[in-house]
Design an enzyme around this catalytic site. Structure first.
Site, PDB file in Angstrom:
ATOM      1  N   LYS A 147      -6.415  -0.618   6.751  1.00 41.63           N
ATOM      2  CA  LYS A 147      -6.260  -0.826   8.198  1.00 41.63           C
ATOM      3  C   LYS A 147      -5.247   0.167   8.776  1.00 41.63           C
ATOM      4  O   LYS A 147      -4.936   0.127   9.961  1.00 41.63           O
ATOM      5  CB  LYS A 147      -5.788  -2.250   8.469  1.00 41.63           C
ATOM      6  CG  LYS A 147      -6.845  -3.311   8.146  1.00 41.63           C
ATOM      7  CD  LYS A 147      -6.410  -4.666   8.683  1.00 41.63           C
ATOM      8  CE  LYS A 147      -7.262  -5.806   8.159  1.00 41.63           C
ATOM      9  NZ  LYS A 147      -8.662  -5.750   8.517  1.00 41.63           N
ATOM     10  N   SER A 148      -4.740   1.074   7.938  1.00 49.43           N
ATOM     11  CA  SER A 148      -3.726   2.031   8.421  1.00 49.43           C
ATOM     12  C   SER A 148      -4.227   2.897   9.576  1.00 49.43           C
ATOM     13  O   SER A 148      -3.475   3.125  10.539  1.00 49.43           O
ATOM     14  CB  SER A 148      -3.234   2.915   7.270  1.00 49.43           C
ATOM     15  OG  SER A 148      -2.514   2.128   6.372  1.00 49.43           O
ATOM     16  N   LYS A 191       0.327   6.175  -5.872  1.00 46.72           N
ATOM     17  CA  LYS A 191       1.716   6.077  -5.404  1.00 46.72           C
ATOM     18  C   LYS A 191       2.753   6.654  -6.366  1.00 46.72           C
ATOM     19  O   LYS A 191       3.796   7.125  -5.940  1.00 46.72           O
ATOM     20  CB  LYS A 191       2.059   4.614  -5.105  1.00 46.72           C
ATOM     21  CG  LYS A 191       1.443   4.115  -3.824  1.00 46.72           C
ATOM     22  CD  LYS A 191       1.889   2.711  -3.516  1.00 46.72           C
ATOM     23  CE  LYS A 191       1.308   2.272  -2.182  1.00 46.72           C
ATOM     24  NZ  LYS A 191       1.640   0.893  -1.857  1.00 46.72           N
ATOM     25  N   GLY A 199       2.763   0.995  -8.866  1.00 51.49           N
ATOM     26  CA  GLY A 199       3.478   1.612  -7.750  1.00 51.49           C
ATOM     27  C   GLY A 199       3.873   0.616  -6.677  1.00 51.49           C
ATOM     28  O   GLY A 199       4.952   0.720  -6.091  1.00 51.49           O
ATOM     29  N   ALA A 200       3.022  -0.368  -6.422  1.00 48.15           N
ATOM     30  CA  ALA A 200       3.316  -1.348  -5.377  1.00 48.15           C
ATOM     31  C   ALA A 200       4.550  -2.164  -5.764  1.00 48.15           C
ATOM     32  O   ALA A 200       5.438  -2.401  -4.924  1.00 48.15           O
ATOM     33  CB  ALA A 200       2.110  -2.253  -5.164  1.00 48.15           C
ATOM     34  N   ASN A 228       3.321  -8.775 -15.990  1.00 47.34           N
ATOM     35  CA  ASN A 228       2.216  -7.838 -15.770  1.00 47.34           C
ATOM     36  C   ASN A 228       1.196  -8.000 -16.896  1.00 47.34           C
ATOM     37  O   ASN A 228       1.530  -8.452 -17.985  1.00 47.34           O
ATOM     38  CB  ASN A 228       2.753  -6.395 -15.766  1.00 47.34           C
ATOM     39  CG  ASN A 228       1.719  -5.397 -15.307  1.00 47.34           C
ATOM     40  OD1 ASN A 228       0.968  -5.658 -14.361  1.00 47.34           O
ATOM     41  ND2 ASN A 228       1.649  -4.244 -15.962  1.00 47.34           N
ATOM     42  N   MET A 270       0.539  -8.883  -1.349  1.00 49.50           N
ATOM     43  CA  MET A 270       0.738  -7.582  -0.690  1.00 49.50           C
ATOM     44  C   MET A 270      -0.597  -7.007  -0.237  1.00 49.50           C
ATOM     45  O   MET A 270      -0.654  -6.117   0.586  1.00 49.50           O
ATOM     46  CB  MET A 270       1.450  -6.603  -1.637  1.00 49.50           C
ATOM     47  CG  MET A 270       2.925  -6.938  -1.798  1.00 49.50           C
ATOM     48  SD  MET A 270       3.750  -5.932  -3.046  1.00 49.50           S
ATOM     49  CE  MET A 270       3.702  -4.307  -2.304  1.00 49.50           C
ATOM     50  N   TYR A 313      -4.451  -7.450   1.497  1.00 48.86           N
ATOM     51  CA  TYR A 313      -4.893  -8.176   2.690  1.00 48.86           C
ATOM     52  C   TYR A 313      -6.390  -7.988   2.870  1.00 48.86           C
ATOM     53  O   TYR A 313      -6.993  -7.080   2.293  1.00 48.86           O
ATOM     54  CB  TYR A 313      -4.152  -7.659   3.934  1.00 48.86           C
ATOM     55  CG  TYR A 313      -4.296  -6.160   4.110  1.00 48.86           C
ATOM     56  CD1 TYR A 313      -3.329  -5.300   3.616  1.00 48.86           C
ATOM     57  CD2 TYR A 313      -5.415  -5.605   4.735  1.00 48.86           C
ATOM     58  CE1 TYR A 313      -3.471  -3.927   3.738  1.00 48.86           C
ATOM     59  CE2 TYR A 313      -5.550  -4.231   4.862  1.00 48.86           C
ATOM     60  CZ  TYR A 313      -4.577  -3.398   4.356  1.00 48.86           C
ATOM     61  OH  TYR A 313      -4.732  -2.049   4.471  1.00 48.86           O
TER      62      TYR A 313
HETATM   63  P1  ATR Z   1      -0.416   0.402  -7.299  1.00 48.28           P
HETATM   64  O1  ATR Z   1       0.129   1.762  -7.145  1.00 48.28           O
HETATM   65  O2  ATR Z   1      -1.114  -0.095  -6.075  1.00 48.28           O
HETATM   66  O3  ATR Z   1       0.558  -0.606  -7.790  1.00 48.28           O
HETATM   67  P2  ATR Z   1      -1.360   0.821  -9.942  1.00 48.28           P
HETATM   68  O4  ATR Z   1      -0.190   1.675 -10.222  1.00 48.28           O
HETATM   69  O5  ATR Z   1      -2.714   1.216 -10.420  1.00 48.28           O
HETATM   70  O6  ATR Z   1      -1.557   0.574  -8.395  1.00 48.28           O
HETATM   71  O7  ATR Z   1      -0.981  -0.634 -10.509  1.00 48.28           O
HETATM   72  C1  ATR Z   1      -1.849  -1.689 -10.391  1.00 48.28           C
HETATM   73  C2  ATR Z   1      -1.194  -2.967 -10.924  1.00 48.28           C
HETATM   74  O8  ATR Z   1      -2.176  -4.012 -10.841  1.00 48.28           O
HETATM   75  C3  ATR Z   1      -0.796  -2.894 -12.390  1.00 48.28           C
HETATM   76  O9  ATR Z   1       0.300  -3.752 -12.578  1.00 48.28           O
HETATM   77  C4  ATR Z   1      -2.050  -3.440 -13.085  1.00 48.28           C
HETATM   78  O10 ATR Z   1      -1.837  -3.986 -14.358  1.00 48.28           O
HETATM   79  P3  ATR Z   1      -1.792  -3.011 -15.663  1.00 48.28           P
HETATM   80  O11 ATR Z   1      -0.461  -2.352 -15.637  1.00 48.28           O
HETATM   81  O12 ATR Z   1      -1.999  -3.921 -16.795  1.00 48.28           O
HETATM   82  O13 ATR Z   1      -2.934  -2.038 -15.460  1.00 48.28           O
HETATM   83  C5  ATR Z   1      -2.431  -4.542 -12.132  1.00 48.28           C
HETATM   84  N1  ATR Z   1      -3.846  -4.934 -12.199  1.00 48.28           N
HETATM   85  C6  ATR Z   1      -4.900  -4.239 -11.751  1.00 48.28           C
HETATM   86  N2  ATR Z   1      -6.054  -4.939 -11.948  1.00 48.28           N
HETATM   87  C7  ATR Z   1      -5.687  -6.107 -12.526  1.00 48.28           C
HETATM   88  C8  ATR Z   1      -6.415  -7.260 -12.959  1.00 48.28           C
HETATM   89  N3  ATR Z   1      -7.748  -7.358 -12.843  1.00 48.28           N
HETATM   90  N4  ATR Z   1      -5.719  -8.282 -13.506  1.00 48.28           N
HETATM   91  C9  ATR Z   1      -4.371  -8.207 -13.623  1.00 48.28           C
HETATM   92  N5  ATR Z   1      -3.623  -7.138 -13.240  1.00 48.28           N
HETATM   93  C10 ATR Z   1      -4.265  -6.108 -12.683  1.00 48.28           C
END
Ligand code: ATR
Length: 275
Positions: free
Chosen positions: A21-22, A71, A135-136, A155, A220, A222
């Site tokens: 939505k940015s 990120k 990154g989030a 995590n 975080m 939406y």
């Molecule tokens: P962002 O920069 O938005 O944080 P990212 O760096 O790819 O994106 O990180 C995504 C996060 O969501 C990670 O913590 C990831 O877990 P892993 O470190 O095990 O990959 C988590 N994530 C993504 N899909 C997931 C899922 N289906 N179940 C649980 N955790 C998930």
């Protein structure tokens, strides 16, 4: 090659990016302050996104937002970093300055904290559980610790949560927990910082007994309707459940300020997005 015409000076890069939505928010700000400029979304290639972002700036781009999954990786093209970007190791905003340098910033943390404070959801000494260590998550830990909260982080890949808890412990109380350890703790707030919602998945198998009527659940992520995480929390008895729209608008305001030196009034855009 990104062809910048029709006054396009700003963009958000991510993959996927359709949900973002940015553009709506920033085009609203640009119009409101009579800047004859536009903001678009760009679905960046997972392999060549750094080249694509550099090409955007080379072709006249002034500012960009960066979203998942870039990120952390976008760090390498920044000439300079703001303090909060340096500490977090995660970047959601880039600006080309007047001498052509690319400045990396992170406005996610301040955006989240502002929204939590505005909604009266956060207090000093709160125990906050963060789901996710990408990154989030990186972007929000430092401001929450600085505000005086205790952070617990878990995590899917526990090693990444351990790395983050080590990295941030000099700023306050932060502990990494495995899933089975969660119900030994009492949390006031749970924040979903995983990207699971983007594919409509449940973030993690969280023990149901950490949920109660009082607990605040904040996604975080939406969408136009309740996210998977929000539905999941409500099903387990949580009543104070929020999506990340307020955070999104607040982080956007801080990005806009970095680019234009104008701090936009967010009230109208919040009403537009809510409707
Ligand atoms: P962002 O920069 O938005 O944080 P990212 O760096 O790819 O994106 O990180 C995504 C996060 O969501 C990670 O913590 C990831 O877990 P892993 O470190 O095990 O990959 C988590 N994530 C993504 N899909 C997931 C899922 N289906 N179940 C649980 N955790 C998930």
């Amino acid at each position: 090659m990104i062809n910048l015409n029709k006054n396009i000076y700003y963009a958000v890069f991510g993959n996927p990016i359709n949900h973002s939505k940015s553009p709506k928010i920033h085009n609203f700000f640009l119009k409101k302050y009579d800047l004859n400029e536009k903001y678009i979304r760009i679905c960046a290639s997972k392999k060549f996104f750094l080249t694509e972002i550099l090409s955007f700036f080379k072709n006249g781009g002034k500012g960009a937002n960066i979203t998942l999954p870039f990120k952390e990786k976008v760090y390498s093209i920044c000439t300079n970093l703001t303090k909060r970007a340096k500490i977090s190791g995660s970047i959601n905003t880039l600006k080309k300055n007047y001498i052509g340098e690319i400045i990396g910033d992170n406005t996610d943390g301040i955006g989240l904290l502002t929204d939590l404070k505005f909604k009266n959801l956060i207090n000093k000494n709160d125990n906050i559980l963060i789901l996710g260590a990408g990154g989030a998550a990186r972007g929000i830990i430092y401001p929450l610790l600085k505000f005086g909260c205790n952070i617990y982080i878990t995590n899917r890949t526990i090693k990444k949560a351990q790395i983050l808890s080590k990295k941030f412990r000099k700023f306050g109380y932060i502990k990494c927990l495995k899933l089975h350890q969660l119900n030994k703790n009492k949390f006031q707030i749970i924040i979903n910082a995983t990207s699971a919602g983007i594919s409509n998945n449940s973030p993690l198998v969280i023990p149901s007994d950490i949920f109660n009527k009082k607990i605040i659940c904040y996604d975080m992520f939406y969408g136009n309707t309740d996210t998977f995480f929000m539905k999941f929390c409500k099903k387990l008895g949580a009543t104070r459940v929020y999506n990340g729209i307020g955070m999104l608008v607040n982080q956007a305001a801080h990005s806009f300020f970095l680019w234009t030196n104008i701090f936009p009034n967010i009230k109208n855009i919040l009403d537009i997005l809510k409707n």
